[in-house]
Each structure stands twice: as structure tokens, then as C-alpha cells.
Design a protein around this motif. Structure first.
Motif, PDB file in Angstrom:
ATOM      1  N   ALA A   2       0.916  -1.206   0.146  1.00  0.00           N
ATOM      2  CA  ALA A   2      -0.201   0.090   0.183  1.00  0.00           C
ATOM      3  C   ALA A   2       0.748   1.174  -0.099  1.00  0.00           C
ATOM      4  O   ALA A   2       2.052   1.160   0.533  1.00  0.00           O
ATOM      5  CB  ALA A   2      -0.944  -0.056   1.260  1.00  0.00           C
ATOM      6  N   PHE A   3       0.512   2.212  -0.582  1.00  0.00           N
ATOM      7  CA  PHE A   3       1.131   3.556  -0.613  1.00  0.00           C
ATOM      8  C   PHE A   3       0.095   4.737  -0.143  1.00  0.00           C
ATOM      9  O   PHE A   3      -0.996   4.736  -0.500  1.00  0.00           O
ATOM     10  CB  PHE A   3       1.419   3.831  -1.935  1.00  0.00           C
ATOM     11  CG  PHE A   3       2.392   2.900  -2.427  1.00  0.00           C
ATOM     12  CD1 PHE A   3       3.956   2.969  -2.311  1.00  0.00           C
ATOM     13  CD2 PHE A   3       1.886   1.642  -3.126  1.00  0.00           C
ATOM     14  CE1 PHE A   3       4.812   2.274  -2.801  1.00  0.00           C
ATOM     15  CE2 PHE A   3       2.994   0.495  -3.726  1.00  0.00           C
ATOM     16  CZ  PHE A   3       4.427   1.028  -3.570  1.00  0.00           C
ATOM     17  N   VAL A   4       0.741   5.511   0.657  1.00  0.00           N
ATOM     18  CA  VAL A   4       0.098   7.156   0.782  1.00  0.00           C
ATOM     19  C   VAL A   4       0.657   8.037  -0.024  1.00  0.00           C
ATOM     20  O   VAL A   4       2.090   8.039  -0.480  1.00  0.00           O
ATOM     21  CB  VAL A   4       0.232   7.462   2.517  1.00  0.00           C
ATOM     22  CG1 VAL A   4       0.135   8.851   2.472  1.00  0.00           C
ATOM     23  CG2 VAL A   4      -0.734   6.623   3.124  1.00  0.00           C
ATOM     24  N   GLN A   5      -0.046   8.830  -0.847  1.00  0.00           N
ATOM     25  CA  GLN A   5       0.310   9.910  -1.495  1.00  0.00           C
ATOM     26  C   GLN A   5       0.817  11.106  -0.851  1.00  0.00           C
ATOM     27  O   GLN A   5      -0.059  11.786  -0.129  1.00  0.00           O
ATOM     28  CB  GLN A   5      -0.767  10.391  -2.483  1.00  0.00           C
ATOM     29  CG  GLN A   5      -0.365  11.332  -3.395  1.00  0.00           C
ATOM     30  CD  GLN A   5       0.785  10.599  -4.757  1.00  0.00           C
ATOM     31  OE1 GLN A   5       0.405   9.520  -5.103  1.00  0.00           O
ATOM     32  NE2 GLN A   5       1.885  11.769  -5.033  1.00  0.00           N
ATOM     33  N   LEU A   6       2.092  11.358  -0.722  1.00  0.00           N
ATOM     34  CA  LEU A   6       2.631  12.764  -0.275  1.00  0.00           C
ATOM     35  C   LEU A   6       2.571  13.788  -1.298  1.00  0.00           C
ATOM     36  O   LEU A   6       2.529  13.489  -2.423  1.00  0.00           O
ATOM     37  CB  LEU A   6       3.875  12.545   0.354  1.00  0.00           C
ATOM     38  CG  LEU A   6       4.084  11.569   1.525  1.00  0.00           C
ATOM     39  CD1 LEU A   6       5.452  11.256   2.013  1.00  0.00           C
ATOM     40  CD2 LEU A   6       3.102  11.732   2.542  1.00  0.00           C
ATOM     41  N   ALA A   7       2.910  15.020  -0.946  1.00  0.00           N
ATOM     42  CA  ALA A   7       3.077  15.804  -1.977  1.00  0.00           C
ATOM     43  C   ALA A   7       3.787  15.681  -3.314  1.00  0.00           C
ATOM     44  O   ALA A   7       3.715  16.089  -4.261  1.00  0.00           O
ATOM     45  CB  ALA A   7       3.352  17.413  -1.168  1.00  0.00           C
ATOM     46  N   TYR A  13       3.750   1.741   2.803  1.00  0.00           N
ATOM     47  CA  TYR A  13       3.557   1.170   3.971  1.00  0.00           C
ATOM     48  C   TYR A  13       3.032  -0.152   4.128  1.00  0.00           C
ATOM     49  O   TYR A  13       2.499  -0.572   3.185  1.00  0.00           O
ATOM     50  CB  TYR A  13       2.542   2.323   4.779  1.00  0.00           C
ATOM     51  CG  TYR A  13       1.024   2.221   4.316  1.00  0.00           C
ATOM     52  CD1 TYR A  13       0.206   1.498   5.353  1.00  0.00           C
ATOM     53  CD2 TYR A  13       0.847   3.099   3.346  1.00  0.00           C
ATOM     54  CE1 TYR A  13      -0.944   1.299   4.864  1.00  0.00           C
ATOM     55  CE2 TYR A  13      -0.677   2.970   3.015  1.00  0.00           C
ATOM     56  CZ  TYR A  13      -1.494   2.047   3.865  1.00  0.00           C
ATOM     57  OH  TYR A  13      -2.673   2.293   3.352  1.00  0.00           O
ATOM     58  N   GLN A  14       2.878  -0.759   5.320  1.00  0.00           N
ATOM     59  CA  GLN A  14       2.349  -1.926   5.518  1.00  0.00           C
ATOM     60  C   GLN A  14       1.498  -2.028   6.759  1.00  0.00           C
ATOM     61  O   GLN A  14       2.039  -1.662   7.751  1.00  0.00           O
ATOM     62  CB  GLN A  14       3.203  -3.013   5.224  1.00  0.00           C
ATOM     63  CG  GLN A  14       2.428  -4.413   5.260  1.00  0.00           C
ATOM     64  CD  GLN A  14       3.358  -5.603   4.971  1.00  0.00           C
ATOM     65  OE1 GLN A  14       4.182  -5.556   4.248  1.00  0.00           O
ATOM     66  NE2 GLN A  14       3.270  -6.782   5.510  1.00  0.00           N
TER      67      GLN A  14
END
Length: 263
Positions: A2-7, A13-14
Motif C-alpha cells: 500500500a502507498f500513501v500519496q505525499l505532496a 507502508y504495510q
């Protein structure tokens, strides 16, 4: 995965463990990725929703132009928590991850329930250590990362552990060879420039400091310094070199759990 979108890009992350359990964030050392914590997962997920991530410049997370700062990496953690709607969490970081933990304890204590900093110091190394390494990595690229991998065995593990556990040692050190040279150099600069010696007293959350008796990178004296300057901090020391979570294994996990689960 999984991924979180930063600027500026995506942070990998997991999340593992029961959905309704308290959250424990694990932060990797310089030159490793979230899998450096694999050995802890069975024990930790029995009690916590465990959030691991690849620090910026490592693993499958974004690699942006350096140099980085520990503040920048700490703000990445806050952005990750915000994106996952996690208001407060326990935090355990090793080496560079321990510096990130110190920054969070100083500047974002309202987001941290309990703090564990392992094999770290309020200041790690000197300009004479970091600048030549940064220069070499940026000049030689992947070849420098392979050379660092080979040299890291003696820094990360005691000789007896490395000889008895060659497969496990290789799994961990191969993470270093696979790290982006640009990302590694940018994170080296973050570690080089961090100095929390005058700010540790601002950490008010319950804190556990862990050190390795044979750790030449961040010797026990650095951990004792943190303990002595954070009110009420606890201290534990294991027979290990720099990656005590790997070398001390179950003993490390048990001590962290005893601290996090204490009333």
C-alpha cells in the motif's frame, strides 16, 4: 502493498494485526526497509495493529532530491498517520528511526503514546564520518552500495551471530545494496545534521531506550545519555551490535512489549 500519496510522491507502508488494536509504528534504520522488522511481527501483531513503512529514500518509497532532514522524515510520519486517520500511536524506531522518534517526541508528543528508541543517540557520528560516505555514494552509485553492504555485516551484527546466521544476515544486508544511492546519501545527511542533545528534556511521553552492548555505530553511552535526559525513561541493553532487534530477536520483542503494555 500500500502507498500513501505525499505532496512529492508515494510513501510505501504495510499494516498488520487486529483492526481494533492500538497502533504501533515501526521505523527502519538507515539502509534498510520495513522488512527489517519481520522477526518482530508475530509477537507485535498479537497485541497491536502494526504500521511499518519505508522511510523516504528507502525501499519502494519516494526518492526526492536531498539532502533530507530528520524533521522532514518526522513530518512524513505525521502525514502517514493523518492519511490513515490515526490520531495517536506508539512509536518504535531504530538508529535513524530512533532519531525520527526523538523528533516526534520533542515536536509532536501529542501524536505519540509511548516511545521506543533503539540503537540510536541524540547525535550520531561526525562530519568526518558522514561527508566522505555521502561523497562516495553519490560518485560511485550502486557499486558503493554493494561495498557498503559488505562492510555493514561487521557493523550491524557481532561476528558470532553473523557466522551462525548467514541467511538472516544476508537478507538484512541485501536491503542496503538495494537502496537508492541518492536516497541513501540524502538520509545520511539527515542523520549527520541531527542533534537533539539540548532538546531531549522536551520529551514528555513514556520512553524506553534500547542499546546493544557491542554496537560501535551508536554505543550504549549514547543510549544512556538519552535515558538521563528524558525524565522517567527506561533503559535496556542486549548482547548485540547495531541491529539489536534482529540479533536479540525474541528478547528484544519481549522487552518492547513489556514496556508498551505496562499500565
Amino acid at each position: 502493498m500500500a502507498f500513501v500519496q505525499l505532496a512529492e510522491g508515494e510513501l510505501r507502508y504495510q499494516l498488520d494485526g487486529p483492526l481494533d488494536a492500538p497502533v504501533l509504528v515501526l521505523s527502519n534504520s538507515l539502509g534498510t526497509d520495513l522488512h527489517m522488522w519481520d522477526i518482530q511481527m508475530p509477537a507485535f501483531t498479537a497485541h497491536f495493529r502494526v504500521l511499518r513503512f519505508d522511510t523516504r529514500g528507502h525501499g519502494q518509497s519516494l526518492v526526492t532530491e536531498g539532502p533530507y532532514s530528520i524533521e522532514q522524515l518526522g513530518r512524513d510520519v505525521i502525514a502517514l498517520l493523518d492519511a490513515l486517520d490515526i490520531q495517536r500511536a506508539h512509536f518504535c524506531g531504530l538508529s535513524m528511526g530512533g532519531l525520527i522518534g526523538q523528533w516526534l517526541g520533542i515536536h509532536a508528543g501529542d501524536r505519540v503514546q509511548r516511545l521506543v528508541v533503539c540503537n540510536t543517540a541524540a547525535k550520531i557520528g561526525t562530519l568526518e564520518v558522514w561527508n566522505p560516505r555521502i561523497e562516495t555514494v553519490l560518485r560511485d552509485g550502486p557499486a558503493a552500495m554493494v561495498a557498503l553492504r559488505d562492510a555493514s555485516i561487521a557493523r550491524w551484527f557481532t561476528a558470532d551471530f553473523a557466522a551462525a546466521n548467514p541467511h538472516q544476515t544476508k537478507q538484512i544486508t541485501d536491503m542496503l545494496a538495494a537502496t537508492s544511492p541518492e536516497g541513501y546519501a540524502a538520509n545520511c545527511a539527515a542523520v549527520r545534521d541531527a542533534d537533539f542533545r539540548q532538546q531531549l528534556a522536551l520529551i514528555k511521553v513514556p520512553t524506553l531506550v534500547i542499546a546493544g552492548t557491542e554496537d560501535a555505530v551508536t554505543p550504549p553511552a549514547g543510549g544512556r545519555f538519552i535515558q538521563n535526559h528524558v525524565q522517567g525513561a527506561e533503559y535496556a541493553e542486549f548482547y548485540a551490535a547495531h541491529l539489536s532487534n534482529v540479533q536479540a530477536g525474541a528478547e528484544f520483542s519481549d522487552r518492547v512489549l513489556a514496556f508498551l503494555l505496562a499500565d
